[in-house]
Design an enzyme around this catalytic site. Structure first.
Site, PDB file in Angstrom:
ATOM      1  N   GLU A 135      31.959 -11.376  29.759  1.00  0.00           N
ATOM      2  CA  GLU A 135      32.052 -13.080  29.408  1.00  0.00           C
ATOM      3  C   GLU A 135      33.298 -13.460  29.781  1.00  0.00           C
ATOM      4  O   GLU A 135      33.251 -14.731  30.180  1.00  0.00           O
ATOM      5  CB  GLU A 135      32.372 -12.935  27.806  1.00  0.00           C
ATOM      6  N   GLU A 137      37.042  -5.741  41.280  1.00  0.00           N
ATOM      7  CA  GLU A 137      36.759  -5.516  42.721  1.00  0.00           C
ATOM      8  C   GLU A 137      35.307  -5.442  42.738  1.00  0.00           C
ATOM      9  O   GLU A 137      34.779  -5.385  43.905  1.00  0.00           O
ATOM     10  CB  GLU A 137      37.540  -4.497  43.176  1.00  0.00           C
ATOM     11  N   ILE A 171      23.513 -10.984  39.630  1.00  0.00           N
ATOM     12  CA  ILE A 171      24.067 -12.145  40.011  1.00  0.00           C
ATOM     13  C   ILE A 171      25.082 -11.846  41.248  1.00  0.00           C
ATOM     14  O   ILE A 171      25.063 -12.435  42.444  1.00  0.00           O
ATOM     15  CB  ILE A 171      24.312 -13.000  39.104  1.00  0.00           C
TER      16      ILE A 171
END
Length: 428
Positions: free
Chosen positions: A61, A311, A337
């Site tokens: 989030e 990363e 995504i």
């Protein structure tokens, strides 16, 4: 009202257990024993001037909030922004992303959902508006904002069928919390329909803010550095794996993948890095760790353990194909995504209920494939490694898919601006 009183009573009865739970979590993450007072509404710091409060529970989030944080601060230069979290990793991610923006951006823990702790939090910071990311609904927090006249919005909201059933079992407790929100920005029409069925009154479909995250140049450069360190070997990435997945994955990889293929294994939670390293050791596969100082990955190394935080874009950029973790056990999956944005083809498992819409959209766009189990997933990944033209086509489809769904941040800002500019908080 009766259900909320019972809910609050259960929270008070649980207070003696909270310290034990924090101590238990601190065995792996000592940070759980830091800032404990904040979890009960006691804060040593304050922030001057008008304040926007945004709650991002943990790592995912917090990363998803980045476009919204920047857009809110750009649109309202008179305001500072308070980020709240529930986990140390969420707080650490905020420091990584926004540490250079202090003191205009600051992070603290959100208090537990006890009425008096919530009231302390709201009195201390006096936010002009509150924004909850994705799925966080705390009945006493919502009621505290309503009582104080603080508009509270839920944005980038997603609600799976499973979660909707769970909230439905909570009866009026969940319905009142949803109904008393001042605005809701849902990711998809299906999320919006489920939230409306639960009692949402002021809802728009604004899309998924994660599509608006631009892969940082520094991480893309790091991905090239990973590639240089590894060499020309094919790279199979296992991204954000969860407990119960690594063992079967290592077995399938050892049986099915030729020695030249390198598995880059990145567990979702940092407290499991050493545990997963132990699993790799017991599998008999030679491993190195991202945190090692070695300049190159040895030709006989079969597994590179990605024991680092923040990363993931670099891992995706370096890899030929990725298996998405959390989708091989009944855990709901992770978001594809980031992989799509850098052109990395992905294979997801059967359990993607937390990200159902975006996974199905990625598959329909030609950016992802679905497998029924890890052995099939490894086989699909190997087939992509062996067919560069198909792999390239999927990567390009992923980048097009990511571009086509951008714009949610602007729509979310348009949803929030009336609340922030002084429109009265809507009350159920």
């Amino acid at each position: 009202m009766l259900l909320r009183l019972l809910y609050t009573l259960l929270w008070h009865l649980a207070i003696p257990l909270i310290g034990l739970r924090l101590a238990w979590r601190a065995r792996r993450q000592p940070e759980y024993l830091q800032h404990v007072g904040e979890r009960f509404g006691r804060y040593p710091c304050n922030m001057d001037g008008p304040l926007i409060w945004l709650h991002a529970v943990s790592v995912g989030e917090t990363r998803a909030s980045a476009p919204l944080v920047h857009a809110l601060l750009d649109a309202h230069p008179e305001c500072s922004l308070l980020l709240t979290h529930m986990t140390p990793t969420g707080r650490a991610t905020a420091a990584e992303l926004f540490g250079g923006m202090a003191p205009r951006v600051r992070s603290v823990y959100l208090p537990y959902d006890l009425p008096w702790a919530v009231a302390r939090f709201l009195r201390h910071f006096r936010p002009r508006m509150g924004v909850l990311m994705e799925t966080e609904l705390w009945p006493n927090l919502v009621e505290g904002c309503r009582h104080s006249g603080i508009p509270l919005a839920l944005v980038n909201a997603r609600l799976s069928e499973r979660s909707a059933r769970g909230y439905g079992h909570a009866g009026s407790l969940a319905r009142d919390a949803v109904a008393h929100l001042s605005a809701i920005g849902a990711q998809t029409e299906a999320d919006g329909q489920r939230l409306t069925a639960l009692g949402a009154r002021w809802l728009q479909v604004t899309g998924n803010i994660k599509f608006d995250i631009t892969p940082p140049d520094a991480l893309l450069a790091l991905g090239k550095a990973f590639r240089s360190r590894i060499g020309p070997r094919p790279i199979l990435l296992a991204a954000s794996t969860r407990e119960g997945e690594e063992g079967p994955l290592l077995e399938a990889f050892a049986r099915r993948c030729p020695a030249e293929v390198l598995l880059v294994l990145v567990p979702r939670h940092p407290q499991r890095f050493d545990e997963v390293a132990g699993l790799v050791a017991r599998s008999g596969l030679k491993q190195q760790r991202r945190s090692d100082d070695a300049a190159t990955v040895s030709a006989d190394t079969r597994v590179l353990l990605g024991d680092s935080m923040g990363e993931m874009y670099a891992y995706y950029a370096a890899s030929d194909v990725a298996l998405i973790g959390g989708s091989w056990e009944k855990l709901g999956g992770q978001n594809p995504i980031e992989a799509a944005a850098v052109g990395c083809p992905v294979v997801v498992g059967p359990h993607t209920f937390n990200f159902k819409a975006v996974c199905e959209q990625a598959i329909d766009a030609g950016a992802a494939l679905r497998a029924e189990n890890l052995e099939e997933g490894v086989d699909l990944a190997l087939d992509l490694i062996r067919t560069p033209a198909r792999r390239q086509a999927m990567g390009e489809a992923g980048q097009g898919f990511a571009r086509a769904h951008r714009g949610a941040t602007a729509r979310t800002i348009a949803l929030l601006d009336p609340l922030l500019r002084g429109a009265p908080a809507r009350k159920g």
